[in-house]
Design a protein around this motif. Sequence first.
Motif, PDB file in Angstrom:
ATOM      1  N   VAL A  11       0.841  -1.204   0.000  1.00 52.42           N
ATOM      2  CA  VAL A  11       0.000   0.000   0.000  1.00 52.42           C
ATOM      3  C   VAL A  11       0.875   1.252   0.000  1.00 52.42           C
ATOM      4  O   VAL A  11       0.612   2.200  -0.752  1.00 52.42           O
ATOM      5  CB  VAL A  11      -0.974  -0.018   1.202  1.00 52.42           C
ATOM      6  CG1 VAL A  11      -1.645   1.323   1.389  1.00 52.42           C
ATOM      7  CG2 VAL A  11      -2.006  -1.119   1.038  1.00 52.42           C
ATOM      8  N   LEU A  12       1.915   1.259   0.816  1.00 59.92           N
ATOM      9  CA  LEU A  12       2.821   2.408   0.855  1.00 59.92           C
ATOM     10  C   LEU A  12       3.514   2.609  -0.493  1.00 59.92           C
ATOM     11  O   LEU A  12       3.632   3.741  -0.979  1.00 59.92           O
ATOM     12  CB  LEU A  12       3.859   2.224   1.960  1.00 59.92           C
ATOM     13  CG  LEU A  12       4.854   3.362   2.161  1.00 59.92           C
ATOM     14  CD1 LEU A  12       4.122   4.626   2.586  1.00 59.92           C
ATOM     15  CD2 LEU A  12       5.896   2.980   3.180  1.00 59.92           C
ATOM     16  N   PHE A  13       3.933   1.505  -1.124  1.00 61.98           N
ATOM     17  CA  PHE A  13       4.565   1.605  -2.439  1.00 61.98           C
ATOM     18  C   PHE A  13       3.598   2.184  -3.463  1.00 61.98           C
ATOM     19  O   PHE A  13       3.972   3.049  -4.257  1.00 61.98           O
ATOM     20  CB  PHE A  13       5.052   0.226  -2.889  1.00 61.98           C
ATOM     21  CG  PHE A  13       5.590   0.223  -4.284  1.00 61.98           C
ATOM     22  CD1 PHE A  13       6.842   0.741  -4.559  1.00 61.98           C
ATOM     23  CD2 PHE A  13       4.833  -0.282  -5.334  1.00 61.98           C
ATOM     24  CE1 PHE A  13       7.340   0.755  -5.849  1.00 61.98           C
ATOM     25  CE2 PHE A  13       5.313  -0.281  -6.625  1.00 61.98           C
ATOM     26  CZ  PHE A  13       6.572   0.242  -6.887  1.00 61.98           C
ATOM     27  N   LEU A  14       2.348   1.736  -3.446  1.00 60.22           N
ATOM     28  CA  LEU A  14       1.366   2.240  -4.404  1.00 60.22           C
ATOM     29  C   LEU A  14       1.070   3.725  -4.180  1.00 60.22           C
ATOM     30  O   LEU A  14       0.904   4.482  -5.134  1.00 60.22           O
ATOM     31  CB  LEU A  14       0.089   1.416  -4.342  1.00 60.22           C
ATOM     32  CG  LEU A  14       0.215  -0.011  -4.890  1.00 60.22           C
ATOM     33  CD1 LEU A  14      -1.077  -0.780  -4.654  1.00 60.22           C
ATOM     34  CD2 LEU A  14       0.579   0.019  -6.362  1.00 60.22           C
ATOM     35  N   LEU A  17       4.095   5.552  -5.499  1.00 58.40           N
ATOM     36  CA  LEU A  17       4.097   5.488  -6.960  1.00 58.40           C
ATOM     37  C   LEU A  17       3.082   6.464  -7.544  1.00 58.40           C
ATOM     38  O   LEU A  17       3.373   7.169  -8.513  1.00 58.40           O
ATOM     39  CB  LEU A  17       3.800   4.063  -7.428  1.00 58.40           C
ATOM     40  CG  LEU A  17       3.789   3.852  -8.940  1.00 58.40           C
ATOM     41  CD1 LEU A  17       5.176   4.081  -9.506  1.00 58.40           C
ATOM     42  CD2 LEU A  17       3.269   2.468  -9.265  1.00 58.40           C
ATOM     43  N   GLY A  18       1.899   6.534  -6.930  1.00 60.69           N
ATOM     44  CA  GLY A  18       0.898   7.500  -7.377  1.00 60.69           C
ATOM     45  C   GLY A  18       1.375   8.927  -7.200  1.00 60.69           C
ATOM     46  O   GLY A  18       1.148   9.786  -8.065  1.00 60.69           O
ATOM     47  N   LEU A  41       9.920  17.044 -11.051  1.00 59.61           N
ATOM     48  CA  LEU A  41       9.800  17.317  -9.621  1.00 59.61           C
ATOM     49  C   LEU A  41      10.114  16.088  -8.783  1.00 59.61           C
ATOM     50  O   LEU A  41      10.825  16.177  -7.777  1.00 59.61           O
ATOM     51  CB  LEU A  41       8.392  17.832  -9.302  1.00 59.61           C
ATOM     52  CG  LEU A  41       8.071  18.084  -7.837  1.00 59.61           C
ATOM     53  CD1 LEU A  41       8.979  19.173  -7.294  1.00 59.61           C
ATOM     54  CD2 LEU A  41       6.622  18.478  -7.674  1.00 59.61           C
ATOM     55  N   ILE A  42       9.621  14.929  -9.183  1.00 55.97           N
ATOM     56  CA  ILE A  42       9.836  13.732  -8.370  1.00 55.97           C
ATOM     57  C   ILE A  42      11.313  13.348  -8.337  1.00 55.97           C
ATOM     58  O   ILE A  42      11.824  12.888  -7.320  1.00 55.97           O
ATOM     59  CB  ILE A  42       8.952  12.559  -8.841  1.00 55.97           C
ATOM     60  CG1 ILE A  42       8.927  11.449  -7.809  1.00 55.97           C
ATOM     61  CG2 ILE A  42       9.381  12.048 -10.178  1.00 55.97           C
ATOM     62  CD1 ILE A  42       8.330  11.832  -6.509  1.00 55.97           C
ATOM     63  N   LEU A  43      12.041  13.567  -9.446  1.00 56.14           N
ATOM     64  CA  LEU A  43      13.467  13.272  -9.462  1.00 56.14           C
ATOM     65  C   LEU A  43      14.223  14.190  -8.503  1.00 56.14           C
ATOM     66  O   LEU A  43      15.107  13.739  -7.759  1.00 56.14           O
ATOM     67  CB  LEU A  43      14.022  13.410 -10.882  1.00 56.14           C
ATOM     68  CG  LEU A  43      15.498  13.095 -11.049  1.00 56.14           C
ATOM     69  CD1 LEU A  43      15.754  11.622 -10.788  1.00 56.14           C
ATOM     70  CD2 LEU A  43      15.944  13.476 -12.431  1.00 56.14           C
ATOM     71  N   ILE A  44      13.864  15.444  -8.496  1.00 57.07           N
ATOM     72  CA  ILE A  44      14.514  16.402  -7.593  1.00 57.07           C
ATOM     73  C   ILE A  44      14.193  16.080  -6.133  1.00 57.07           C
ATOM     74  O   ILE A  44      15.071  16.100  -5.269  1.00 57.07           O
ATOM     75  CB  ILE A  44      14.110  17.842  -7.958  1.00 57.07           C
ATOM     76  CG1 ILE A  44      14.715  18.207  -9.308  1.00 57.07           C
ATOM     77  CG2 ILE A  44      14.554  18.835  -6.896  1.00 57.07           C
ATOM     78  CD1 ILE A  44      14.280  19.532  -9.853  1.00 57.07           C
ATOM     79  N   LEU A  45      12.937  15.728  -5.854  1.00 60.17           N
ATOM     80  CA  LEU A  45      12.565  15.355  -4.486  1.00 60.17           C
ATOM     81  C   LEU A  45      13.320  14.104  -4.035  1.00 60.17           C
ATOM     82  O   LEU A  45      13.798  14.030  -2.900  1.00 60.17           O
ATOM     83  CB  LEU A  45      11.061  15.122  -4.386  1.00 60.17           C
ATOM     84  CG  LEU A  45      10.178  16.354  -4.416  1.00 60.17           C
ATOM     85  CD1 LEU A  45       8.711  15.944  -4.425  1.00 60.17           C
ATOM     86  CD2 LEU A  45      10.463  17.240  -3.228  1.00 60.17           C
ATOM     87  N   LEU A  46      13.421  13.117  -4.916  1.00 61.08           N
ATOM     88  CA  LEU A  46      14.151  11.895  -4.584  1.00 61.08           C
ATOM     89  C   LEU A  46      15.627  12.183  -4.339  1.00 61.08           C
ATOM     90  O   LEU A  46      16.221  11.652  -3.397  1.00 61.08           O
ATOM     91  CB  LEU A  46      13.986  10.878  -5.711  1.00 61.08           C
ATOM     92  CG  LEU A  46      14.667   9.535  -5.503  1.00 61.08           C
ATOM     93  CD1 LEU A  46      14.062   8.816  -4.311  1.00 61.08           C
ATOM     94  CD2 LEU A  46      14.532   8.690  -6.754  1.00 61.08           C
ATOM     95  N   LEU A  47      16.211  13.035  -5.156  1.00 61.31           N
ATOM     96  CA  LEU A  47      17.613  13.392  -4.988  1.00 61.31           C
ATOM     97  C   LEU A  47      17.856  14.085  -3.645  1.00 61.31           C
ATOM     98  O   LEU A  47      18.777  13.717  -2.905  1.00 61.31           O
ATOM     99  CB  LEU A  47      18.068  14.300  -6.135  1.00 61.31           C
ATOM    100  CG  LEU A  47      19.496  14.811  -6.037  1.00 61.31           C
ATOM    101  CD1 LEU A  47      20.476  13.682  -6.303  1.00 61.31           C
ATOM    102  CD2 LEU A  47      19.703  15.946  -7.012  1.00 61.31           C
ATOM    103  N   PHE A  48      17.021  15.045  -3.307  1.00 59.02           N
ATOM    104  CA  PHE A  48      17.210  15.756  -2.044  1.00 59.02           C
ATOM    105  C   PHE A  48      16.907  14.869  -0.837  1.00 59.02           C
ATOM    106  O   PHE A  48      17.541  14.996   0.212  1.00 59.02           O
ATOM    107  CB  PHE A  48      16.379  17.039  -2.008  1.00 59.02           C
ATOM    108  CG  PHE A  48      17.048  18.174  -2.721  1.00 59.02           C
ATOM    109  CD1 PHE A  48      17.982  18.956  -2.077  1.00 59.02           C
ATOM    110  CD2 PHE A  48      16.769  18.436  -4.050  1.00 59.02           C
ATOM    111  CE1 PHE A  48      18.627  19.989  -2.730  1.00 59.02           C
ATOM    112  CE2 PHE A  48      17.400  19.460  -4.720  1.00 59.02           C
ATOM    113  CZ  PHE A  48      18.334  20.235  -4.059  1.00 59.02           C
TER     114      PHE A  48
END
Length: 95
Positions: A11-14, A17-18, A41-48
């Motif tokens: 559930v957390l993964f879904l 992912l959403g 945006l998601i790439l930048i958030l993941l990087l930070f």
Amino acid sequence: MRYMIWLLRAVLFLILLGFAMKNDQPVVLHYFFGYEWQSSLILILLLFFAVGVSVGVLAVLGNIFRQRREIAILKRELRLKNKLVSVGENNPDIP
């Protein structure tokens, strides 16, 4: 219980992912001297997020190594005291 944990992980993964699918707009990061970086945006958030986790782990490593060293010293002292106690039990002449 094991199945509940796996269900919670799924559930957390879904949900994450959403979140990633909904936040794929391009974003521009502006640096000094006119430099800028454009990415999703998601790439930048993941990087930070990864940088923040790395900094947190590095901040804790000093304490972990200090505690390991202290534990090793205490174990050595305990072994020495146990040897002295066992020598004293085997030799009743020693006070």
